[in-house]
Design a protein around this motif. Structure first.
Motif, PDB file in Angstrom:
ATOM      1  N   PRO A  77       0.826  -1.217   0.000  1.00  0.00           N
ATOM      2  CA  PRO A  77       0.000   0.000   0.000  1.00  0.00           C
ATOM      3  C   PRO A  77       0.856   1.262   0.000  1.00  0.00           C
ATOM      4  O   PRO A  77       1.953   1.267   0.576  1.00  0.00           O
ATOM      5  CB  PRO A  77      -0.790  -0.114   1.307  1.00  0.00           C
ATOM      6  N   SER A  78       0.330   2.316  -0.641  1.00  0.00           N
ATOM      7  CA  SER A  78       1.135   3.527  -0.824  1.00  0.00           C
ATOM      8  C   SER A  78       1.580   4.135   0.508  1.00  0.00           C
ATOM      9  O   SER A  78       2.711   4.615   0.625  1.00  0.00           O
ATOM     10  CB  SER A  78       0.361   4.551  -1.643  1.00  0.00           C
ATOM     11  N   LEU A  79       0.699   4.098   1.499  1.00  0.00           N
ATOM     12  CA  LEU A  79       1.068   4.676   2.793  1.00  0.00           C
ATOM     13  C   LEU A  79       2.310   3.979   3.354  1.00  0.00           C
ATOM     14  O   LEU A  79       3.235   4.622   3.852  1.00  0.00           O
ATOM     15  CB  LEU A  79      -0.103   4.528   3.778  1.00  0.00           C
ATOM     16  N   ALA A  80       2.334   2.647   3.225  1.00  0.00           N
ATOM     17  CA  ALA A  80       3.473   1.878   3.715  1.00  0.00           C
ATOM     18  C   ALA A  80       4.706   2.133   2.852  1.00  0.00           C
ATOM     19  O   ALA A  80       5.819   2.285   3.360  1.00  0.00           O
ATOM     20  CB  ALA A  80       3.132   0.387   3.738  1.00  0.00           C
TER      21      ALA A  80
ATOM     22  N   GLY B 172      -9.653   4.066  11.620  1.00  0.00           N
ATOM     23  CA  GLY B 172      -8.855   3.120  12.400  1.00  0.00           C
ATOM     24  C   GLY B 172      -7.932   2.305  11.523  1.00  0.00           C
ATOM     25  O   GLY B 172      -7.688   2.646  10.377  1.00  0.00           O
ATOM     26  N   GLY B 173      -7.426   1.213  12.059  1.00  0.00           N
ATOM     27  CA  GLY B 173      -6.576   0.332  11.266  1.00  0.00           C
ATOM     28  C   GLY B 173      -5.098   0.559  11.502  1.00  0.00           C
ATOM     29  O   GLY B 173      -4.695   1.476  12.217  1.00  0.00           O
ATOM     30  N   LEU B 174      -4.280  -0.300  10.890  1.00  0.00           N
ATOM     31  CA  LEU B 174      -2.834  -0.279  11.130  1.00  0.00           C
ATOM     32  C   LEU B 174      -2.177   1.029  10.687  1.00  0.00           C
ATOM     33  O   LEU B 174      -1.115   1.394  11.187  1.00  0.00           O
ATOM     34  CB  LEU B 174      -2.175  -1.455  10.393  1.00  0.00           C
ATOM     35  N   GLY B 193       5.115   0.453  11.523  1.00  0.00           N
ATOM     36  CA  GLY B 193       3.737   0.445  11.024  1.00  0.00           C
ATOM     37  C   GLY B 193       3.700   0.078   9.553  1.00  0.00           C
ATOM     38  O   GLY B 193       2.845  -0.703   9.108  1.00  0.00           O
ATOM     39  N   ALA B 194       4.644   0.639   8.788  1.00  0.00           N
ATOM     40  CA  ALA B 194       4.697   0.366   7.348  1.00  0.00           C
ATOM     41  C   ALA B 194       4.970  -1.107   7.085  1.00  0.00           C
ATOM     42  O   ALA B 194       4.376  -1.718   6.186  1.00  0.00           O
ATOM     43  CB  ALA B 194       5.761   1.234   6.690  1.00  0.00           C
ATOM     44  N   VAL B 195       5.879  -1.683   7.882  1.00  0.00           N
ATOM     45  CA  VAL B 195       6.194  -3.111   7.719  1.00  0.00           C
ATOM     46  C   VAL B 195       4.937  -3.945   7.965  1.00  0.00           C
ATOM     47  O   VAL B 195       4.617  -4.872   7.205  1.00  0.00           O
ATOM     48  CB  VAL B 195       7.324  -3.529   8.696  1.00  0.00           C
ATOM     49  N   LEU B 196       4.182  -3.581   9.018  1.00  0.00           N
ATOM     50  CA  LEU B 196       2.966  -4.333   9.344  1.00  0.00           C
ATOM     51  C   LEU B 196       1.921  -4.210   8.232  1.00  0.00           C
ATOM     52  O   LEU B 196       1.312  -5.200   7.822  1.00  0.00           O
ATOM     53  CB  LEU B 196       2.378  -3.825  10.670  1.00  0.00           C
ATOM     54  N   VAL B 197       1.731  -2.978   7.727  1.00  0.00           N
ATOM     55  CA  VAL B 197       0.743  -2.765   6.665  1.00  0.00           C
ATOM     56  C   VAL B 197       1.142  -3.547   5.408  1.00  0.00           C
ATOM     57  O   VAL B 197       0.310  -4.240   4.796  1.00  0.00           O
ATOM     58  CB  VAL B 197       0.605  -1.258   6.342  1.00  0.00           C
ATOM     59  N   ALA B 198       2.421  -3.446   5.034  1.00  0.00           N
ATOM     60  CA  ALA B 198       2.896  -4.145   3.838  1.00  0.00           C
ATOM     61  C   ALA B 198       2.745  -5.652   4.001  1.00  0.00           C
ATOM     62  O   ALA B 198       2.300  -6.354   3.083  1.00  0.00           O
ATOM     63  CB  ALA B 198       4.351  -3.779   3.558  1.00  0.00           C
ATOM     64  N   ALA B 199       3.088  -6.158   5.199  1.00  0.00           N
ATOM     65  CA  ALA B 199       2.991  -7.596   5.445  1.00  0.00           C
ATOM     66  C   ALA B 199       1.541  -8.061   5.323  1.00  0.00           C
ATOM     67  O   ALA B 199       1.257  -9.102   4.716  1.00  0.00           O
ATOM     68  CB  ALA B 199       3.537  -7.929   6.835  1.00  0.00           C
TER      69      ALA B 199
END
Lengths: 238, 240
Positions: A77-80, B172-174, B193-199
């Motif tokens: 996702p772009s945010l990540a 809400g959300g990661l 946080g980015a690692v969690l969202v990407a995963a």
């Protein structure tokens, strides 16, 4: 009684001519940044995607990993994506451009590959028979024939990039997205709506401009029935 | 300490996983929003797509919808809905935005899947005296299933991505872990946080890809001829 000027600003209307008049410089600056980020991202994306596609075509073994990696990048996702690039580049425009380049690669590599694959073998044979070397074959025959598919990819990548640039507001480089983000915090409706509409307009104009470029560059696709490159285009877009 | 190490430390600190701002709670929010919105969009989009595909009408709409969806920034729609009167109703702006952006990949893929069913097969089914309903249920739907599943996968990944952006407008959300990290100028938390969202996004993509493969295999075992459908046309999700 005459209404005071800037009344729609006071009422916080969604549509406000006064806003556009008084903040036109801000809107122009944001649009220029938006266009700059988009053009840089797609241009760099093309420069990287082209050799990658050639590599994937030349060595079949490379095709799987190249396509797989670009697909994985597209899933992030772009945010990540932007957040992951912050430690590398700091809070700079490079974060946004790099992220968008990585996204555009998926679309561009696939479409360039599809375009090259759809070049009729007879055209290649004919060129070889005329004594074309590999480089001249690529740039003189294959690439022009693959152009509709390549431009189709550039159009998709450009439209997606215009849209995704807004998320760059996260690091302060989102073009019109900055205005949208600011407008959210100050609950400034006219700013949010105007910037959003401009953003969609930008995407549509860019798409039409690229379509025009493709028509000018490939006059032969306009005549007669859909040839092979057009079928490749359909597949790549569908 | 480098950012990687700091990120690892953040992720392995138990306190960051518990509580309202903790990872588990944010993950639950993320999954809940994703599941609810994906279900709503499937219920709305798939019957329409199947009907349009069966009758062959509205093709331009079904195909152009995903192009239009690409041009509209998810972030802008989220902000617009949040500032609209709907914004007073908690997470409804987010839900509406998520559904809106999940519909195009579902509709386009399912429609294309239905249209790509070999016309000869459909004609043969009609010739055998099948009614329209039977043609849809026994012939077209089973053959279109791989493409429909591709659409569901695209939509799922799209929704996971958009939920993370919703954090920028207070959802809400990661993504909240990332936006909170930015507010605190705490890079390790942003990256964690980015690692969690990407995963999560990769996991969802992987799960649906595995499901598709499983479906394809069970169909082959069932003696049904595998569909002669071309490689799934890639309706790329906007990585919103």
């Amino acid at each position: 009684m005459s209404e005071p000027a800037g009344n729609c600003l006071v009422r916080n209307d969604w549509i406000c001519g006064e806003y556009v008049r008084t903040r036109s410089q801000e809107l122009v600056d944001a649009t220029v940044q938006h266009i700059g980020i988009t053009v840089a991202s797609v241009a760099i994306g093309l420069l990287i995607a082209f050799p990658l596609a050639l590599l994937a075509r030349r060595w079949r073994a490379a095709a799987g990993p190249v396509l797989g990696l670009t697909t994985v990048l597209y899933t992030v996702p772009s945010l990540a994506m932007f957040s992951l690039l912050v430690p590398v580049f700091g809070l700079s425009v490079s974060v946004v451009v790099t992220g968008l380049v990585l996204y555009s690669l998926t679309i561009l590599v696939r479409n360039i590959l599809a375009g090259l694959a759809a070049v009729p073998e007879e055209a290649r044979e004919a060129a070889r028979g005329m004594g074309y070397g590999p480089l001249r074959l690529l740039f003189g025959v294959e690439l022009p024939l693959a152009l509709p598919a390549v431009v189709a990819g550039v159009r998709i990548a450009t439209v997606s990039t215009v849209s995704l640039t807004t998320v760059g507001a996260l690091v302060g480089y989102g073009g019109l997205g900055n205005l949208i983000y600011e407008g959210l915090h100050s609950v400034f409706k006219a700013q949010v709506l105007t910037a959003s509409v401009l953003c969609v307009l930008l995407a549509v104009v860019a798409d039409l401009a690229l379509l025009l470029v493709q028509r000018l560059l490939t006059p032969w696709t306009r005549t007669g029935r859909a040839g092979r490159p057009r079928r490749a285009w359909r597949k790549a877009v569908a | 300490m480098g950012v990687a190490e700091e990120t690892w430390t953040w992720l392995t600190t138990g306190a960051h996983w518990s509580g309202t701002d903790g990872v588990w709670h944010r993950l639950a929010e993320h999954l809940e929003l994703t599941t609810v919105c994906l279900l709503i969009s499937c219920v709305l989009a798939l019957p329409v797509a199947v009907l349009l595909g069966h009758t062959g009408r509205g093709g331009a709409l079904a195909v152009n919808l995903s192009n239009a969806g690409r041009a509209v920034p998810t972030f802008a729609v989220l902000v617009l809905l949040t500032l609209s009167p709907l914004g007073e109703y908690g997470s409804w702006p987010t839900v509406l935005a998520l559904v809106l952006f999940a519909i195009p990949p579902l509709l386009t893929n399912a429609y294309v899947g239905m249209r790509e069913v070999d016309r000869d097969v459909v004609e043969a089914a009609r010739g055998m005296g099948m009614s329209g309903r039977q043609v849809v249920g026994r012939v077209e739907l089973p053959l279109a299933l791989p493409m429909i599943m591709t659409g569901v996968r695209s939509a799922a990944v799209q929704v996971v991505a958009t939920v993370s952006i919703a954090a920028m407008v207070g959802g809400g959300g990661l993504g909240r872990i990332i936006t909170a990290g930015f507010r605190l100028t705490y890079t390790a938390q942003v990256v964690a946080g980015a690692v969690l969202v990407a995963a999560l996004a990769l996991l969802v993509e992987g799960l649906f890809a595995a499901l598709e493969r499983l479906l394809a295999r069970s169909r082959r075992r069932g003696g049904v001829r595998p569909p002669v459908s071309p490689e799934p046309a890639d309706v790329q999700p906007v990585a919103g």
